[in-house]
Write a protein that holds these residues in place. Sequence first.
Motif, PDB file in Angstrom:
ATOM      1  N   ALA A 109       4.237  -4.091 -16.222  1.00  0.00           N
ATOM      2  CA  ALA A 109       5.130  -3.419 -17.179  1.00  0.00           C
ATOM      3  C   ALA A 109       6.151  -2.527 -16.501  1.00  0.00           C
ATOM      4  O   ALA A 109       7.206  -2.214 -17.069  1.00  0.00           O
ATOM      5  CB  ALA A 109       4.288  -2.600 -18.160  1.00  0.00           C
ATOM      6  N   ASN A 110       5.857  -2.098 -15.283  1.00  0.00           N
ATOM      7  CA  ASN A 110       6.781  -1.252 -14.523  1.00  0.00           C
ATOM      8  C   ASN A 110       7.661  -2.058 -13.578  1.00  0.00           C
ATOM      9  O   ASN A 110       8.283  -1.496 -12.677  1.00  0.00           O
ATOM     10  CB  ASN A 110       5.989  -0.208 -13.731  1.00  0.00           C
ATOM     11  N   ASP A 111       7.660  -3.378 -13.774  1.00  0.00           N
ATOM     12  CA  ASP A 111       8.476  -4.286 -12.968  1.00  0.00           C
ATOM     13  C   ASP A 111       8.034  -4.315 -11.505  1.00  0.00           C
ATOM     14  O   ASP A 111       8.809  -4.630 -10.608  1.00  0.00           O
ATOM     15  CB  ASP A 111       9.965  -3.909 -13.038  1.00  0.00           C
ATOM     16  N   GLU A 112       6.764  -3.978 -11.284  1.00  0.00           N
ATOM     17  CA  GLU A 112       6.203  -4.034  -9.932  1.00  0.00           C
ATOM     18  C   GLU A 112       5.457  -5.357  -9.749  1.00  0.00           C
ATOM     19  O   GLU A 112       4.816  -5.847 -10.690  1.00  0.00           O
ATOM     20  CB  GLU A 112       5.232  -2.876  -9.690  1.00  0.00           C
ATOM     21  N   PRO A 113       5.521  -5.958  -8.549  1.00  0.00           N
ATOM     22  CA  PRO A 113       4.803  -7.222  -8.315  1.00  0.00           C
ATOM     23  C   PRO A 113       3.303  -7.052  -8.526  1.00  0.00           C
ATOM     24  O   PRO A 113       2.712  -6.039  -8.143  1.00  0.00           O
ATOM     25  CB  PRO A 113       5.117  -7.534  -6.841  1.00  0.00           C
ATOM     26  N   THR A 114       2.703  -8.021  -9.219  1.00  0.00           N
ATOM     27  CA  THR A 114       1.255  -7.970  -9.451  1.00  0.00           C
ATOM     28  C   THR A 114       0.475  -8.656  -8.340  1.00  0.00           C
ATOM     29  O   THR A 114      -0.747  -8.588  -8.304  1.00  0.00           O
ATOM     30  CB  THR A 114       0.906  -8.654 -10.784  1.00  0.00           C
ATOM     31  N   ARG A 115       1.172  -9.305  -7.431  1.00  0.00           N
ATOM     32  CA  ARG A 115       0.507 -10.004  -6.325  1.00  0.00           C
ATOM     33  C   ARG A 115      -0.250  -9.005  -5.450  1.00  0.00           C
ATOM     34  O   ARG A 115       0.198  -7.876  -5.235  1.00  0.00           O
ATOM     35  CB  ARG A 115       1.549 -10.750  -5.491  1.00  0.00           C
ATOM     36  N   ASP A 116      -1.419  -9.413  -4.952  1.00  0.00           N
ATOM     37  CA  ASP A 116      -2.228  -8.576  -4.054  1.00  0.00           C
ATOM     38  C   ASP A 116      -1.454  -8.352  -2.760  1.00  0.00           C
ATOM     39  O   ASP A 116      -1.271  -9.264  -1.953  1.00  0.00           O
ATOM     40  CB  ASP A 116      -3.559  -9.285  -3.758  1.00  0.00           C
ATOM     41  N   LYS A 117      -0.987  -7.134  -2.545  1.00  0.00           N
ATOM     42  CA  LYS A 117      -0.108  -6.840  -1.416  1.00  0.00           C
ATOM     43  C   LYS A 117      -0.827  -6.889  -0.064  1.00  0.00           C
ATOM     44  O   LYS A 117      -0.176  -7.013   0.977  1.00  0.00           O
ATOM     45  CB  LYS A 117       0.554  -5.477  -1.587  1.00  0.00           C
ATOM     46  N   ASP A 118      -2.154  -6.799  -0.055  1.00  0.00           N
ATOM     47  CA  ASP A 118      -2.888  -6.838   1.220  1.00  0.00           C
ATOM     48  C   ASP A 118      -3.127  -8.260   1.718  1.00  0.00           C
ATOM     49  O   ASP A 118      -3.512  -8.456   2.876  1.00  0.00           O
ATOM     50  CB  ASP A 118      -4.244  -6.142   1.078  1.00  0.00           C
ATOM     51  N   ALA A 119      -2.921  -9.234   0.850  1.00  0.00           N
ATOM     52  CA  ALA A 119      -3.179 -10.630   1.218  1.00  0.00           C
ATOM     53  C   ALA A 119      -2.002 -11.203   2.012  1.00  0.00           C
ATOM     54  O   ALA A 119      -0.998 -10.523   2.256  1.00  0.00           O
ATOM     55  CB  ALA A 119      -3.441 -11.464  -0.030  1.00  0.00           C
ATOM     56  N   GLY A 120      -2.129 -12.451   2.440  1.00  0.00           N
ATOM     57  CA  GLY A 120      -1.063 -13.099   3.197  1.00  0.00           C
ATOM     58  C   GLY A 120      -1.184 -14.609   3.081  1.00  0.00           C
ATOM     59  O   GLY A 120      -2.185 -15.134   2.587  1.00  0.00           O
ATOM     60  N   TRP A 121      -0.164 -15.297   3.552  1.00  0.00           N
ATOM     61  CA  TRP A 121      -0.141 -16.755   3.453  1.00  0.00           C
ATOM     62  C   TRP A 121      -0.950 -17.391   4.581  1.00  0.00           C
ATOM     63  O   TRP A 121      -0.691 -17.141   5.762  1.00  0.00           O
ATOM     64  CB  TRP A 121       1.292 -17.279   3.517  1.00  0.00           C
TER      65      TRP A 121
END
Length: 223
Positions: free
Chosen positions: A48-60
Motif C-alpha cells: 500500500a505504500n508503493d514499496e516492493p513486497t519481494r523479500d529483499k534478502d533473497a537473490g537470483w
Amino acid sequence: MELGLWEVLLGEVNRQLEAKHIIMTEGRINIIDATPVEAAQSGYGKDANDEPTRDKDAGWHVKADSRGNIKSTYGYSVHTGVGEDGFIHRQTVTPGNAHDSTERDTLLLGDEAALYADAAYSSQATREKLAQFGIDDQVQRKGYRGHPLSKADLVRNKEIAVIRSGGERPFATYKSRYGLARTRLMGLAKNLTLFGLAAIAHNIAKGAKFLALYGLPDPEPTG
C-alpha cells in the motif's frame, strides 16, 4: 542469527546421537551440497505504500540443468554437510545468488575421512584445503573451454555421484515432507533459523528410526 542457538541445538542433538553410536564419527565422510528454495515473496508486486513486497534478502539462483536449460529461482540457497547415512553435520542458508562454493569452509568439519561434492566445488583452492587437513578428495572435476574432462575424470565423476547423491536426501525431506519447497518467512535470519530447526527435526526423526530398526549397539568393553 547472531546468537546461533539453532546451531548449538543441532550440535547437541548430534552429540547425543554420536554418544549412542547412531552417528558414527570414526572414518566418517562429509557430502556437501546446496539447493535453491523460492522466496515466499518473489514477485514484483508492491504494498500500500508503493514499496516492493519481494523479500529483499533473497537473490537470483541461476543454474543450467544437464541439458543446458537455464532455470532461475528468486530465493535462498540451503547448504548442507551430510554423512553417508543422511544425518546433517552442518548447515547454512544464503541468498540464492551466492555460489555454492562460498560455503565450503562453513560445511567442512576438518576431521572427515573424505569430502564428496559436485563439480561446483572443484577448484585448486579446494584441493589444497583438503590436502591441508589430510581429507580424501572426492570432489567431482569439471571441464573448461578447451580443456574437456578426460575419460578417467568422467569415470571418476560417475563413481563419486553414487555416494554424492546421498547429500540430496535432506532436501527431499524439506521440500516434500516439511512443506519447504518455498520459504514461509521473510528475511535471511528467519529462514536460517527455520531451516536450522528443520535440520534438527530431520536428525531426531532419522535417529529415532535408526534406534527402532537397529537398537543400541553393544557397549565397547573397557579395561
